[in-house]
Design a protein around this motif. Structure first.
Motif, PDB file in Angstrom:
ATOM      1  N   ARG A 424       0.834  -1.206   0.000  1.00 50.09           N
ATOM      2  CA  ARG A 424       0.000   0.000   0.000  1.00 50.09           C
ATOM      3  C   ARG A 424       0.867   1.252   0.000  1.00 50.09           C
ATOM      4  NH1 ARG A 424      -4.434   0.918   4.667  1.00 50.09           N
ATOM      5  NH2 ARG A 424      -4.592   3.181   4.572  1.00 50.09           N
ATOM      6  N   ALA A 425       0.429   2.269  -0.728  1.00 47.88           N
ATOM      7  CA  ALA A 425       1.145   3.550  -0.716  1.00 47.88           C
ATOM      8  C   ALA A 425       0.486   4.480   0.280  1.00 47.88           C
ATOM      9  CB  ALA A 425       1.116   4.182  -2.103  1.00 47.88           C
ATOM     10  N   ILE A 426       1.313   5.025   1.183  1.00 49.19           N
ATOM     11  CA  ILE A 426       0.836   6.079   2.076  1.00 49.19           C
ATOM     12  C   ILE A 426       1.624   7.300   1.643  1.00 49.19           C
ATOM     13  CG2 ILE A 426       0.696   6.853   4.457  1.00 49.19           C
ATOM     14  CD1 ILE A 426       0.801   3.804   5.212  1.00 49.19           C
ATOM     15  N   GLY A 427       1.083   8.087   0.743  1.00 47.75           N
ATOM     16  CA  GLY A 427       1.909   9.081   0.048  1.00 47.75           C
ATOM     17  C   GLY A 427       2.987   8.307  -0.695  1.00 47.75           C
ATOM     18  N   ASP A 428       4.251   8.643  -0.420  1.00 51.15           N
ATOM     19  CA  ASP A 428       5.348   7.923  -1.074  1.00 51.15           C
ATOM     20  C   ASP A 428       6.006   6.913  -0.143  1.00 51.15           C
ATOM     21  OD1 ASP A 428       4.902   9.231  -3.468  1.00 51.15           O
ATOM     22  OD2 ASP A 428       6.166  10.933  -2.882  1.00 51.15           O
ATOM     23  N   THR A 429       5.352   6.603   0.964  1.00 51.14           N
ATOM     24  CA  THR A 429       5.830   5.501   1.805  1.00 51.14           C
ATOM     25  C   THR A 429       5.077   4.245   1.397  1.00 51.14           C
ATOM     26  OG1 THR A 429       6.412   6.894   3.675  1.00 51.14           O
ATOM     27  CG2 THR A 429       5.945   4.590   4.165  1.00 51.14           C
ATOM     28  N   ILE A 430       5.832   3.201   1.100  1.00 48.63           N
ATOM     29  CA  ILE A 430       5.201   1.928   0.762  1.00 48.63           C
ATOM     30  C   ILE A 430       5.166   1.109   2.043  1.00 48.63           C
ATOM     31  CG2 ILE A 430       5.244  -0.062  -0.784  1.00 48.63           C
ATOM     32  CD1 ILE A 430       5.171   2.759  -2.205  1.00 48.63           C
ATOM     33  N   SER A 431       3.960   0.684   2.415  1.00 50.19           N
ATOM     34  CA  SER A 431       3.845  -0.029   3.693  1.00 50.19           C
ATOM     35  C   SER A 431       3.717  -1.531   3.471  1.00 50.19           C
ATOM     36  CB  SER A 431       2.658   0.509   4.496  1.00 50.19           C
ATOM     37  OG  SER A 431       1.486   0.427   3.737  1.00 50.19           O
ATOM     38  N   PHE A 432       4.237  -2.259   4.458  1.00 54.07           N
ATOM     39  CA  PHE A 432       4.264  -3.722   4.445  1.00 54.07           C
ATOM     40  C   PHE A 432       3.755  -4.217   5.790  1.00 54.07           C
ATOM     41  CE2 PHE A 432       7.497  -2.168   1.667  1.00 54.07           C
ATOM     42  CZ  PHE A 432       7.523  -3.041   0.591  1.00 54.07           C
ATOM     43  N   CYS A 433       2.855  -5.178   5.748  1.00 56.92           N
ATOM     44  CA  CYS A 433       2.326  -5.745   6.985  1.00 56.92           C
ATOM     45  C   CYS A 433       1.866  -7.174   6.660  1.00 56.92           C
ATOM     46  CB  CYS A 433       1.162  -4.869   7.469  1.00 56.92           C
ATOM     47  SG  CYS A 433       0.505  -5.281   9.074  1.00 56.92           S
ATOM     48  N   PRO A 434       2.807  -8.065   6.296  1.00 58.56           N
ATOM     49  CA  PRO A 434       2.394  -9.383   5.807  1.00 58.56           C
ATOM     50  C   PRO A 434       1.786 -10.229   6.923  1.00 58.56           C
ATOM     51  CG  PRO A 434       4.772  -9.298   6.128  1.00 58.56           C
ATOM     52  CD  PRO A 434       4.264  -7.907   6.377  1.00 58.56           C
ATOM     53  N   PRO A 435       1.024 -11.251   6.571  1.00 60.79           N
ATOM     54  CA  PRO A 435       0.525 -12.156   7.608  1.00 60.79           C
ATOM     55  C   PRO A 435       1.693 -12.642   8.486  1.00 60.79           C
ATOM     56  CG  PRO A 435      -0.508 -12.660   5.513  1.00 60.79           C
ATOM     57  CD  PRO A 435       0.543 -11.625   5.226  1.00 60.79           C
ATOM     58  N   LEU A 436       1.416 -12.758   9.791  1.00 61.29           N
ATOM     59  CA  LEU A 436       2.499 -13.125  10.731  1.00 61.29           C
ATOM     60  C   LEU A 436       3.043 -14.522  10.450  1.00 61.29           C
ATOM     61  CD1 LEU A 436       0.953 -11.810  14.098  1.00 61.29           C
ATOM     62  CD2 LEU A 436       2.438 -10.597  12.491  1.00 61.29           C
ATOM     63  N   VAL A 437       2.274 -15.313   9.712  1.00 64.42           N
ATOM     64  CA  VAL A 437       2.700 -16.694   9.433  1.00 64.42           C
ATOM     65  C   VAL A 437       3.645 -16.774   8.232  1.00 64.42           C
ATOM     66  CG1 VAL A 437       0.660 -17.778  10.442  1.00 64.42           C
ATOM     67  CG2 VAL A 437       0.595 -17.040   8.049  1.00 64.42           C
ATOM     68  N   ILE A 438       3.998 -15.650   7.669  1.00 60.53           N
ATOM     69  CA  ILE A 438       4.880 -15.657   6.484  1.00 60.53           C
ATOM     70  C   ILE A 438       6.199 -16.356   6.829  1.00 60.53           C
ATOM     71  CG2 ILE A 438       5.975 -13.384   6.944  1.00 60.53           C
ATOM     72  CD1 ILE A 438       5.670 -12.845   3.859  1.00 60.53           C
ATOM     73  N   ASN A 439       6.754 -17.117   5.870  1.00 58.72           N
ATOM     74  CA  ASN A 439       8.027 -17.803   6.150  1.00 58.72           C
ATOM     75  C   ASN A 439       9.171 -17.114   5.400  1.00 58.72           C
ATOM     76  OD1 ASN A 439       8.121 -18.778   3.493  1.00 58.72           O
ATOM     77  ND2 ASN A 439       6.956 -20.623   4.049  1.00 58.72           N
ATOM     78  N   GLU A 440      10.381 -17.662   5.617  1.00 61.40           N
ATOM     79  CA  GLU A 440      11.577 -16.992   5.098  1.00 61.40           C
ATOM     80  C   GLU A 440      11.554 -16.885   3.567  1.00 61.40           C
ATOM     81  OE1 GLU A 440      14.977 -18.619   7.159  1.00 61.40           O
ATOM     82  OE2 GLU A 440      16.285 -17.658   5.685  1.00 61.40           O
ATOM     83  N   SER A 441      11.174 -17.981   2.883  1.00 67.08           N
ATOM     84  CA  SER A 441      11.234 -17.914   1.411  1.00 67.08           C
ATOM     85  C   SER A 441      10.144 -16.982   0.874  1.00 67.08           C
ATOM     86  CB  SER A 441      11.132 -19.311   0.792  1.00 67.08           C
ATOM     87  OG  SER A 441       9.879 -19.853   1.045  1.00 67.08           O
ATOM     88  N   GLU A 442       9.014 -16.896   1.573  1.00 70.04           N
ATOM     89  CA  GLU A 442       7.973 -15.957   1.133  1.00 70.04           C
ATOM     90  C   GLU A 442       8.434 -14.504   1.346  1.00 70.04           C
ATOM     91  OE1 GLU A 442       4.127 -18.903   1.959  1.00 70.04           O
ATOM     92  OE2 GLU A 442       4.957 -17.700   3.593  1.00 70.04           O
ATOM     93  N   ILE A 443       9.188 -14.286   2.421  1.00 70.76           N
ATOM     94  CA  ILE A 443       9.726 -12.932   2.647  1.00 70.76           C
ATOM     95  C   ILE A 443      10.698 -12.571   1.519  1.00 70.76           C
ATOM     96  CG2 ILE A 443      11.283 -11.572   4.143  1.00 70.76           C
ATOM     97  CD1 ILE A 443       9.923 -12.928   6.551  1.00 70.76           C
ATOM     98  N   GLU A 444      11.550 -13.540   1.168  1.00 75.43           N
ATOM     99  CA  GLU A 444      12.496 -13.293   0.055  1.00 75.43           C
ATOM    100  C   GLU A 444      11.748 -12.937  -1.227  1.00 75.43           C
ATOM    101  OE1 GLU A 444      15.191 -16.575  -0.514  1.00 75.43           O
ATOM    102  OE2 GLU A 444      15.931 -16.294   1.529  1.00 75.43           O
ATOM    103  N   GLU A 445      10.682 -13.687  -1.478  1.00 72.47           N
ATOM    104  CA  GLU A 445       9.877 -13.460  -2.693  1.00 72.47           C
ATOM    105  C   GLU A 445       9.227 -12.076  -2.657  1.00 72.47           C
ATOM    106  OE1 GLU A 445       9.867 -15.771  -5.156  1.00 72.47           O
ATOM    107  OE2 GLU A 445       8.688 -14.349  -6.332  1.00 72.47           O
ATOM    108  N   LEU A 446       8.727 -11.721  -1.477  1.00 71.66           N
ATOM    109  CA  LEU A 446       8.090 -10.400  -1.306  1.00 71.66           C
ATOM    110  C   LEU A 446       9.100  -9.290  -1.625  1.00 71.66           C
ATOM    111  CD1 LEU A 446       5.916  -9.313   1.730  1.00 71.66           C
ATOM    112  CD2 LEU A 446       7.912  -7.988   1.132  1.00 71.66           C
TER     113      LEU A 446
END
Ligand SMILES: Cc1ncc(COP(=O)(O)O)c(C=O)c1O
Length: 473
Positions: A424-446
């Motif tokens: 999501r864009a908050i002005g020019d800040t891009i925010s991240f709040c992934p599901p807490l269950v995200i794993n390491e390889s999904e974080i890399e992909e993100l």
């Protein structure tokens, strides 16, 4: 700008065409939407969602900062259906009660980050904050100080969208043309060092200056007229703002001096998001009331909780006796199905050791985003646990922001979407709040997908005259 899929034109009877013909969308440019159309999501599994055309995306925002356990949690489905079958509805008014609300209230009091006395349920974060405002007013009335009803919060805060909670919020677009905020809602500078500090001012001095600003505002308004201070431990919708370390200590000294209640709005930060069960613990707060929602049910069903301490409860209890009843009421307060799902959500957090998981993932998540500080567009990366903001700037050396007319943040978010990542864009800040269950390889992909979006955005701005990084002089 994203166009209708697949032919850049809405197909008659497509979900996109039916959407624009029928819906008013929150937090959306209603006119642009008629041409642009929606991204229609059909299903989800884990941290992934799939749109009606079969394209998959990482849900990098947990929806609206809420879907903590991701999609496909069968235990929550079962908790809802079991409760639907047994007792789909009962209420808590006029001395009635039911087991799911009692179970949930007990559990919340057990895990509360500071001693709390009782729990008030409603259906959303907005209603939780709205109720907290009402209780502040009721409390000071009962204490014989009815004029102590002004409320202070932050510019750029987001506390919701009822009339009171939109007044608490410090967002232009929640207030403009609505005649808000209501009188008596005051806003102070957000604790964002990167954007609001003076040249050469360190975090300590910045925190002291903001505490001083608060003190002066209370003095100028008259301490006998100020009832409460609302804060998000870490500001979410304002751009993921993490206050400097001494900020809350200094602010709380000011509040105590003027006998002002502190309310922690933990609608985003509760239930593990910041690496502790509550953001109050992460940021060292000692609130009189605490509002939580979103992660309380992992967004599977609407519910919010407002915890109040004994100082507050004892007073409002006496006042309700004087008046006859406590005159706050919602038909669905503590709805049994919502309460049962929320109670099961809290069980899953414990069974899955969600706090340990967040702490394990934090270095990958924040570490990965911090590596992007080398990118020509990235001015600041900030966050805690599994919530973060990446601010894109026109000039990395000075931190100068882009002119909002260039829509750089929203463009970057559209690029991310094209690469299968929802942020999501908050002005020019891009925010991240992934599901807490995200794993390491999904974080890399993100992070990989976000990096592609950043490069696309750089391509877009690189040849523009206003892009300072590109200038040779
Ligand atoms: C900190 C905070 N408070 C309150 C709210 C309002 O919650 P709701 O949308 O459930 O009314 C939000 C929603 O994003 C929020 O982020």
């Amino acid at each position: 700008m994203k166009k209708f899929i697949p032919d850049n034109l809405p197909q008659p009877n497509s979900p996109e065409a039916r959407d624009t013909a029928s819906l008013i969308h929150p937090l959306t440019n209603l006119k642009t939407h008629l041409e642009k159309g929606p991204l229609v999501i059909e299903e989800g599994q884990g941290v992934w969602v799939t749109d009606v055309h079969g394209k998959k995306y990482i849900e990098g925002m947990s929806g609206l900062w809420c879907l903590s356990l991701g999609y496909g949690q069968e235990r929550l489905v079962k908790a809802a259906t079991d409760q639907m079958t047994r007792l789909p509805y009962y209420h808590l008014t006029n001395h009635k009660s039911h087991q799911p609300a009692i179970d949930l209230a007990e559990k919340l009091l057990e895990i509360a980050p500071v001693p709390m006395s009782k729990v008030w349920f409603s259906n959303s974060g907005s209603e939780g904050n709205d109720s907290a405002v009402r209780i502040v007013w009721y409390y000071w009335h009962a204490k014989g100080k009815p004029e102590k009803r002004k409320i202070i919060s932050h510019q750029r805060a987001y506390h919701g969208n009822t009339i009171a909670s939109a007044s608490l919020s410090g967002m232009y677009y929640n207030q403009a043309s609505f005649g808000l905020p209501l009188d008596g809602f005051l806003h102070v500078t957000p604790p964002h060092h990167y954007r609001y500090s003076n040249p050469g001012e360190n975090e300590q001095d910045f925190a002291s200056r903001l505490a001083d600003e608060l003190d002066k505002l209370i003095f100028s308004e008259g301490p006998e007229t100020v009832g409460a201070f609302f804060t998000e431990p870490i500001m979410g919708s304002g751009g993921v703002i993490v206050p400097p370390p001494t900020y809350y200590e200094k602010v709380q000294t000011v509040l105590e001096k003027h006998e002002i209640l502190l309310i922690a709005d933990e609608v985003i930060t509760a239930f593990g998001r910041t690496g502790n069960m509550f953001g109050t613990t992460t940021m060292g707060l000692n609130p009189d009331m605490l509002v939580c929602a979103k992660g309380l049910s992992s967004a599977y069903i609407p519910i919010s909780a407002l915890m109040v301490n004994a100082r507050v409860f004892d007073v409002i209890s006496e006042e309700s006796d004087r008046i006859g009843v406590f005159g706050l009421s919602f038909t669905y307060s503590g709805h049994p199905v919502s309460a049962a799902v929320a109670r099961e959500t809290l069980r899953i957090y414990e069974d899955e050791n969600i706090i340990d998981h967040v702490r394990m993932m934090e270095p990958h998540f924040l570490g990965g985003l911090n590596k992007l500080l080398d990118h020509p567009l990235v001015g600041e990366v900030r966050g805690k646990g599994l919530v973060a903001g990446v601010e894109l700037v026109n000039n990395k050396t000075t931190g100068e922001a882009f002119d909002p007319v260039h829509n750089v943040g929203p463009f970057c978010v559209e690029c991310a979407e094209a690469h299968g990542l929802i942020v999501r864009a908050i002005g020019d800040t891009i925010s991240f709040c992934p599901p807490l269950v995200i794993n390491e390889s999904e974080i890399e992909e993100l992070i990989l997908r976000f990096q592609l979006a950043l490069d696309d955005t750089l391509n877009m701005v690189q040849n523009k005259l206003w892009f300072q990084h590109a200038r040779k002089d």
